[in-house]
Scaffold this active site. Structure first.
Site, PDB file in Angstrom:
ATOM      1  N   TYR A   1       7.175   4.359  -8.816  1.00 24.74           N
ATOM      2  CA  TYR A   1       6.756   3.491  -9.910  1.00 24.74           C
ATOM      3  C   TYR A   1       6.795   4.167 -11.266  1.00 24.74           C
ATOM      4  CZ  TYR A   1       4.855   0.128  -6.500  1.00 24.74           C
ATOM      5  OH  TYR A   1       4.718  -0.782  -5.496  1.00 24.74           O
TER       6      TYR A   1
ATOM      7  N   TRP B   1      -5.641  -4.186  -3.814  1.00 26.78           N
ATOM      8  CA  TRP B   1      -6.552  -3.156  -3.322  1.00 26.78           C
ATOM      9  C   TRP B   1      -7.781  -3.032  -4.222  1.00 26.78           C
ATOM     10  CZ3 TRP B   1      -4.992  -3.114   1.315  1.00 26.78           C
ATOM     11  CH2 TRP B   1      -3.653  -3.049   1.653  1.00 26.78           C
TER      12      TRP B   1
ATOM     13  N   HIS C   1      -0.565  -7.225  12.534  1.00 27.13           N
ATOM     14  CA  HIS C   1      -1.224  -6.521  11.348  1.00 27.13           C
ATOM     15  C   HIS C   1      -0.934  -5.024  11.159  1.00 27.13           C
ATOM     16  CE1 HIS C   1      -4.651  -6.786   8.171  1.00 27.13           C
ATOM     17  NE2 HIS C   1      -4.639  -5.507   8.396  1.00 27.13           N
TER      18      HIS C   1
ATOM     19  N   ARG D   1      10.606  -6.792   3.059  1.00 29.03           N
ATOM     20  CA  ARG D   1       9.800  -5.788   3.751  1.00 29.03           C
ATOM     21  C   ARG D   1       8.378  -6.301   3.813  1.00 29.03           C
ATOM     22  NH1 ARG D   1       6.740  -1.259   1.193  1.00 29.03           N
ATOM     23  NH2 ARG D   1       6.020   0.069   2.857  1.00 29.03           N
TER      24      ARG D   1
ATOM     25  N   ASN E   1       3.107   3.434   5.605  1.00 23.99           N
ATOM     26  CA  ASN E   1       3.319   3.281   4.178  1.00 23.99           C
ATOM     27  C   ASN E   1       2.433   4.267   3.423  1.00 23.99           C
ATOM     28  OD1 ASN E   1       4.253   1.800   1.724  1.00 23.99           O
ATOM     29  ND2 ASN E   1       2.062   1.376   1.520  1.00 23.99           N
ATOM     30  N   GLU E   2       3.042   5.167   2.645  1.00 27.11           N
ATOM     31  CA  GLU E   2       2.329   6.018   1.703  1.00 27.11           C
ATOM     32  C   GLU E   2       1.147   6.788   2.291  1.00 27.11           C
ATOM     33  OE1 GLU E   2       1.248   3.587  -1.620  1.00 27.11           O
ATOM     34  OE2 GLU E   2       3.309   3.458  -2.307  1.00 27.11           O
TER      35      GLU E   2
ATOM     36  N   GLU F   1       9.634   0.107  -2.431  1.00 25.66           N
ATOM     37  CA  GLU F   1       8.803  -0.537  -3.452  1.00 25.66           C
ATOM     38  C   GLU F   1       9.160   0.023  -4.818  1.00 25.66           C
ATOM     39  OE1 GLU F   1       4.505  -0.326  -3.068  1.00 25.66           O
ATOM     40  OE2 GLU F   1       4.611  -0.745  -0.927  1.00 25.66           O
TER      41      GLU F   1
ATOM     42  N   TRP G   1       8.415  -4.623  -5.724  1.00 26.75           N
ATOM     43  CA  TRP G   1       7.015  -4.960  -5.457  1.00 26.75           C
ATOM     44  C   TRP G   1       6.526  -5.785  -6.631  1.00 26.75           C
ATOM     45  CZ3 TRP G   1       4.027  -4.460  -1.210  1.00 26.75           C
ATOM     46  CH2 TRP G   1       2.700  -4.854  -1.364  1.00 26.75           C
TER      47      TRP G   1
ATOM     48  N   ASN H   1       8.623   4.728  -2.237  1.00 24.72           N
ATOM     49  CA  ASN H   1       7.985   3.838  -3.204  1.00 24.72           C
ATOM     50  C   ASN H   1       7.819   4.611  -4.495  1.00 24.72           C
ATOM     51  OD1 ASN H   1       7.739   2.078  -1.088  1.00 24.72           O
ATOM     52  ND2 ASN H   1       5.521   2.252  -0.892  1.00 24.72           N
TER      53      ASN H   1
HETATM   54  C1  GBH Z   1       1.799   0.859  -3.805  1.00 22.82           C
HETATM   55  O1  GBH Z   1       1.238   2.130  -3.994  1.00 22.82           O
HETATM   56  C2  GBH Z   1       1.225   0.228  -2.552  1.00 22.82           C
HETATM   57  O2  GBH Z   1       2.014   0.537  -1.421  1.00 22.82           O
HETATM   58  C3  GBH Z   1       1.099  -1.273  -2.648  1.00 22.82           C
HETATM   59  O3  GBH Z   1       0.342  -1.763  -1.578  1.00 22.82           O
HETATM   60  C4  GBH Z   1       0.470  -1.613  -3.981  1.00 22.82           C
HETATM   61  O4  GBH Z   1       0.176  -2.993  -4.103  1.00 22.82           O
HETATM   62  C5  GBH Z   1       1.432  -1.164  -5.047  1.00 22.82           C
HETATM   63  O5  GBH Z   1       1.574   0.214  -4.994  1.00 22.82           O
HETATM   64  C6  GBH Z   1       0.942  -1.455  -6.467  1.00 22.82           C
HETATM   65  O6  GBH Z   1      -0.206  -0.715  -6.740  1.00 22.82           O
HETATM   66  O7  GBH Z   1      -4.979   5.768 -10.646  1.00 22.82           O
HETATM   67  O8  GBH Z   1      -6.813   6.138  -9.182  1.00 22.82           O
HETATM   68  O9  GBH Z   1      -6.353   3.912  -9.974  1.00 22.82           O
HETATM   69  C7  GBH Z   1       1.697   2.836  -5.099  1.00 22.82           C
HETATM   70  C8  GBH Z   1       1.025   4.204  -5.142  1.00 22.82           C
HETATM   71  C9  GBH Z   1      -1.225   3.467  -5.725  1.00 22.82           C
HETATM   72  C10 GBH Z   1      -0.432   5.612  -6.329  1.00 22.82           C
HETATM   73  C11 GBH Z   1      -2.300   3.535  -6.831  1.00 22.82           C
HETATM   74  C12 GBH Z   1      -1.418   5.682  -7.465  1.00 22.82           C
HETATM   75  C13 GBH Z   1      -3.399   4.948  -8.428  1.00 22.82           C
HETATM   76  C14 GBH Z   1      -4.850   4.906  -8.164  1.00 22.82           C
HETATM   77  N1  GBH Z   1      -0.067   4.247  -6.107  1.00 22.82           N
HETATM   78  N2  GBH Z   1      -2.601   4.902  -7.204  1.00 22.82           N
HETATM   79  S1  GBH Z   1      -5.824   5.215  -9.575  1.00 22.82           S
END
Ligand code: GBH
Length: 464
Positions: free
Chosen positions: A291, A412, A104, A83, A149-150, A355, A404, A289
């Site tokens: 985690y 980011w 992009h 993906r 995405n998200e 993810e 992922w 996605n």
């Molecule tokens: C994914 O988001 C993204 O789609 C991907 O691009 C990214 O690389 C991957 O996660 C790993 O991070 O607690 O305020 O620091 C997952 C969703 C992104 C939701 C980060 C919670 C926490 C920000 N998450 N977020 S903070």
């Protein structure tokens, strides 16, 4: 409901990446800036860089040039799917006198400047225009389109917390502009509409001849009441409604969750009857996605979390699971299974895990030690097992598992300080080194491909 006895034979097993996080080459072949190019190079009002280590995706893993190496890795890990994302600013040419188009995904800065990007409903037409170009150019090759995405992350991180592009927030330390109490919900609404009208276009003009399916990818944790009190039970429901339900309820059912309406009142935009027609049922599948999980109590004033306090420590003082190197992930596979089963029972669409992954503390060690990422292996072991349990024991229709990520990349707001890859990248030399988890994932993939007799214990028994 019939219970499956095996994973589907066409199960997709592989990895995920995103354009801005790996490509680099921000001006190649006429690419104009996206809002992430801008965000990584500007400063917040307090003078701070938005990115922890002051970095950007200007070079990242140089995958714009090294894509063949990445594909070779993917093959060597036994993946049967990948993906990746298209870069909107490579596909649509925003230069005056545009001459050439390529790929992009991140919002073109030109649209941010023109009318405020996702804050303005005009974005819907621009997104559909971009989607049309992609369907025309690549549609014959694409079996599964993901529109967005998200959206939760786009709306909350970009317009409330100010930690993602375009970095708007009511917090004047972080941003000179932004209104956290209204903008995330306006942005979320326009994201849903953009997704839905792009899907409508695909269905009406491309689906029959190209034969692909189209949907959206949402992110969510699994939200667990901190204790059994009615307040904590309510807190967990509110957290889920404010994250997953915000987007999933309109898209799969046609309306926003009532808990969101109760919290936001008329700050939550409404869909016109015409919009509802297009939004409701606008996803062939459920891209997810996932985690982590959290324990929930009522409290706090962050509306993007449903005014819920989240943590990992149970009333008895024990932690939910092993802590990642980022604060927002603990390794809790039971939560993944619960989320999968909830999504299947509530929305009833085939689920694609787009993810799932872990940032291991060992990633910060010198290369030799970083390659032995035992915490990531443990995480993958638990989560892939939870997935098979959701399929084999709970009857969920799950069709992919994409880890992922294929390689470490620009994370980011964390820049290069956080790594999610099963492949280690030396950012000085751009050399790629498979971590132990890459080997582990290849073994899991092998079990998944022997689709006739998977037992959840097989996955538990795998050694790294
Ligand atoms: C994914 O988001 C993204 O789609 C991907 O691009 C990214 O690389 C991957 O996660 C790993 O991070 O607690 O305020 O620091 C997952 C969703 C992104 C939701 C980060 C919670 C926490 C920000 N998450 N977020 S903070």
């Amino acid at each position: 409901m019939s219970t499956n006895t095996k994973l589907p034979s066409g199960f997709f097993f592989g990895f995920a990446t995103a354009a801005y996080q790996i490509e680099g080459s921000p001006t190649a072949l006429g690419k104009t800036p996206s809002i992430w190019d801008t965000f990584t190079h500007e400063r917040a009002p307090n003078g701070k860089h938005h990115i922890k280590d002051g970095s950007s995706g200007d070079v990242s893993t140089d995958s714009f040039n090294r894509w063949a190496q990445d594909i070779a890795l993917l093959k060597s890990y036994g993946a049967n799917s990948y993906r990746f994302s298209l870069a909107w600013t490579r596909v649509v040419d925003f230069r005056p006198n545009a001459q050439k188009t390529l790929y992009h995904w991140d919002l073109p800065q030109a649209l941010q400047d023109r009318y405020g990007g996702w804050l303005d409903r005009r974005i819907v037409d621009d997104f559909v225009h971009y989607a049309r170009i992609c369907f025309e150019a690549f549609g014959d090759l694409v079996a599964h389109w993901i529109t967005l995405n998200e959206p939760w992350c786009v709306a909350t991180h970009g317009y409330a917390h100010g930690i993602s592009a375009p970095g708007r927030s009511s917090d004047r330390e972080k941003s000179t502009e932004g209104n956290t109490s209204t903008e995330p919900w306006i942005v979320g609404h326009n994201l849903i509409l953009s997704h839905a009208y792009a899907v409508q276009l695909y269905k009406q003009q491309f689906a029959a001849s190209q034969g692909g399916s189209i949907g959206i990818t949402l992110n969510s944790g699994w939200y667990i009441p901190w204790d059994e009190s009615p307040d904590c039970v309510e807190a967990a429901k509110r957290a889920l409604d404010t994250c997953l339900g915000w987007f999933a309820d309109p898209i799969y059912k046609g309306y926003y969750p009532s808990r969101m309406k109760a919290m936001l009142g008329d700050r939550l935009p409404e869909f016109s009857p015409d919009d509802v027609e297009v939004v409701k049922g606008s996803s062939d599948f459920f891209g997810l996605n996932a985690y982590s999980a959290s324990l929930c109590q009522l409290g706090g004033d962050d509306e993007t979390n449903g005014k819920v306090k989240m943590g990992y420590v149970r009333p008895d003082g024990t932690e939910l699971g092993n802590q990642a190197s980022v604060p927002w992930i603990q390794d809790y596979p039971e939560g993944f299974r619960s989320l999968l089963t909830f999504v299947w029972k509530t929305y009833g669409k085939p689920i694609y895990i787009t993810e799932n992954g872990f940032a291991a503390k060992s990633d910060a060690l010198p290369l030799e030690q970083a390659l032995h990422d035992t915490d990531r292996i443990n995480y993958f072991r638990g989560y892939t097992r939870a997935l098979t349990e959701a399929v084999l024991e709970d009857g969920a229709d799950i069709r992919s598992y994409l880890a992922w990520s294929l390689i470490d990349n620009f994370e980011w707001a964390d820049g290069y300080t956080t790594r999610f890859g099963v492949t280690y990248v030396d950012y000085e030399t751009q050399k790629r080194y498979p971590k132990d988890s890459a080997n582990f994932i290849s073994q899991v993939r092998f079990f998944f491909s022997m689709n006739s007799s998977i037992h959840t214990s097989d996955i538990a028994a795998l050694v790294a």
